[in-house]
Motif scaffolding. Structure first.
Motif, short mmCIF file in Angstrom:
data_model
loop_
_atom_site.label_atom_id
_atom_site.label_comp_id
_atom_site.label_asym_id
_atom_site.label_seq_id
_atom_site.Cartn_x
_atom_site.Cartn_y
_atom_site.Cartn_z
N ARG A 53 64.16 36.19 -11.85
CA ARG A 53 63.12 35.22 -11.28
C ARG A 53 63.14 34.89 -10.04
O ARG A 53 62.36 34.92 -8.92
CB ARG A 53 62.65 34.20 -12.26
CG ARG A 53 61.57 33.40 -11.73
CD ARG A 53 61.07 32.47 -12.79
NE ARG A 53 60.03 31.44 -12.18
CZ ARG A 53 59.43 30.48 -12.83
NH1 ARG A 53 59.49 30.69 -14.19
NH2 ARG A 53 58.50 29.76 -12.21
N TRP A 78 55.02 28.32 -14.46
CA TRP A 78 54.42 28.90 -12.92
C TRP A 78 53.49 27.85 -12.26
O TRP A 78 52.37 27.54 -12.86
CB TRP A 78 53.68 30.27 -13.06
CG TRP A 78 54.71 31.30 -13.59
CD1 TRP A 78 54.42 31.89 -14.87
CD2 TRP A 78 55.53 32.12 -12.74
NE1 TRP A 78 55.52 32.49 -15.08
CE2 TRP A 78 55.99 32.81 -13.85
CE3 TRP A 78 55.71 32.13 -11.52
CZ2 TRP A 78 56.95 33.87 -13.41
CZ3 TRP A 78 56.74 32.80 -11.12
CH2 TRP A 78 57.42 33.67 -12.12
N MET A 88 49.84 30.23 -9.47
CA MET A 88 49.48 31.71 -9.74
C MET A 88 49.19 32.45 -8.57
O MET A 88 49.11 33.76 -8.69
CB MET A 88 48.54 31.86 -10.79
CG MET A 88 48.86 30.79 -12.17
SD MET A 88 50.46 31.48 -13.07
CE MET A 88 49.65 32.91 -13.87
N LYS A 120 52.80 35.74 -5.28
CA LYS A 120 52.84 37.10 -5.73
C LYS A 120 54.22 37.80 -4.84
O LYS A 120 54.21 38.93 -4.82
CB LYS A 120 51.66 37.97 -5.05
CG LYS A 120 50.43 37.50 -5.89
CD LYS A 120 49.41 38.31 -5.25
CE LYS A 120 47.87 37.86 -6.12
NZ LYS A 120 46.71 38.74 -5.54
N THR A 140 61.89 36.40 -16.98
CA THR A 140 61.67 34.90 -16.87
C THR A 140 61.49 34.32 -18.20
O THR A 140 61.47 35.01 -19.22
CB THR A 140 60.19 34.93 -16.26
OG1 THR A 140 59.72 33.54 -16.10
CG2 THR A 140 59.20 35.74 -16.76
N HIS A 157 58.68 32.10 -18.87
CA HIS A 157 57.43 31.96 -18.90
C HIS A 157 56.33 33.10 -18.36
O HIS A 157 56.54 33.82 -17.59
CB HIS A 157 57.16 30.84 -17.60
CG HIS A 157 58.03 29.54 -17.79
ND1 HIS A 157 57.73 28.59 -18.85
CD2 HIS A 157 59.23 29.18 -17.44
CE1 HIS A 157 58.64 27.73 -19.01
NE2 HIS A 157 59.50 28.06 -18.08
N ARG A 164 53.43 35.48 -17.82
CA ARG A 164 52.32 35.60 -16.74
C ARG A 164 51.83 37.20 -16.84
O ARG A 164 52.40 37.96 -17.02
CB ARG A 164 53.02 35.37 -15.43
CG ARG A 164 52.19 35.57 -14.14
CD ARG A 164 52.81 35.06 -12.82
NE ARG A 164 52.03 35.11 -11.69
CZ ARG A 164 52.44 34.53 -10.47
NH1 ARG A 164 53.48 33.95 -10.33
NH2 ARG A 164 51.36 34.81 -9.57
N PHE A 195 56.10 40.79 -16.18
CA PHE A 195 57.01 39.50 -16.36
C PHE A 195 57.51 39.69 -17.83
O PHE A 195 56.57 39.72 -18.73
CB PHE A 195 56.17 38.20 -16.18
CG PHE A 195 55.77 38.13 -14.65
CD1 PHE A 195 56.40 37.77 -13.77
CD2 PHE A 195 54.52 38.68 -14.35
CE1 PHE A 195 55.97 37.49 -12.21
CE2 PHE A 195 54.00 38.64 -12.88
CZ PHE A 195 54.74 38.21 -12.03
#
Length: 221
Positions: free
Chosen positions: A78, A88, A91, A94, A111, A113, A115, A128
């Motif tokens: 990450r 995150w 958002m 990028k 990650t 988390h 996304r 992700f």
């Protein structure tokens, strides 16, 4: 046969792959950019990052170029995508590289988390992965097809794949700088016990290039 490779990963003389206190102003930690004085001037990086046709050639450029050969997918930690931790917060972020990142193939971000995937210019799509290194490698292999998977870093991500003996070949460059603190690449990793051996050792004016290969795995280039 698809291989798993590390390419152009640079460490300091005291073994650090990134400096301390990584943040948005210091993506590689304090002093971390000094590691890459061999890489940034090369024709390969100038072309890949800035679209220029000039740049240094020679040993350093040869190693920079080989890092993009036959690569069908990347895996990144990450930190290689974002300075943030936890859920995150933005958002709209990028990645570090703008609208056209240098990967140009499916790229899998480790990650905790979730996304949605992000499609970028130039063929890069960020995916992700929340299921860990094995899930990321399985998905990257599928995306790469007959090509190889490149583990881009950072140091902790490479360590995880090394401990599972999943990396077939690794090129790293030793830069003549001292960082004093940060992330050690080989912390807690016994490369000899894992079956790695030195397959190539070449010095340039700005770095010493070392290729480690897992015994029984042959280069296809």
């Amino acid at each position: 046969m698809t291989r798993v490779r590390v390419e152009s990963f640079t460490i300091s003389l005291d073994g650090y792959g990134a400096g301390p206190n990584q943040d948005i102003n210091h993506p590689l930690g304090i002093g971390g950019t000094d590691l890459h004085q061999w890489l940034l001037p090369t024709r390969t990086l100038q072309r890949t990052l800035f679209g220029k046709d000039d740049g240094a050639t020679g040993v350093d450029d040869d190693f920079a170029a080989r890092g993009f050969e036959n690569v069908g997918a990347w895996i990144l930690g990450r930190n290689m995508f974002s300075p943030d931790r936890g859920p995150w917060p933005d958002m709209n972020w990028k990645g570090w590289w703008g609208d056209n990142p240098p990967y140009h193939v499916p790229t899998f971000i480790l990650t905790h988390h979730a996304r949605p995937p992000i499609e970028m210019e130039g063929g890069t799509t960020f995916h992700f992965v929340t299921g860990g290194i094995h899930e990321a490698l399985e998905r990257a292999r599928a995306a790469a097809g007959a090509k190889d998977v490149r583990i881009g870093g950072g140091a902790n991500t490479i360590q995880q794949y090394l401990r599972e003996n999943l990396i077939d070949e690794m090129h790293f460059a030793i830069s003549p700088v001292l960082l004093g603190a940060g992330e050690r690449l080989f912390e807690g990793v016994n490369l000899r016990a894992l079956g790695y051996e030195c397959a190539q050792f070449v010095a340039s004016e700005k770095a010493t290039h070392v290729v480690l290969r897992r015994q029984g795995r042959q280069a296809t280039r």
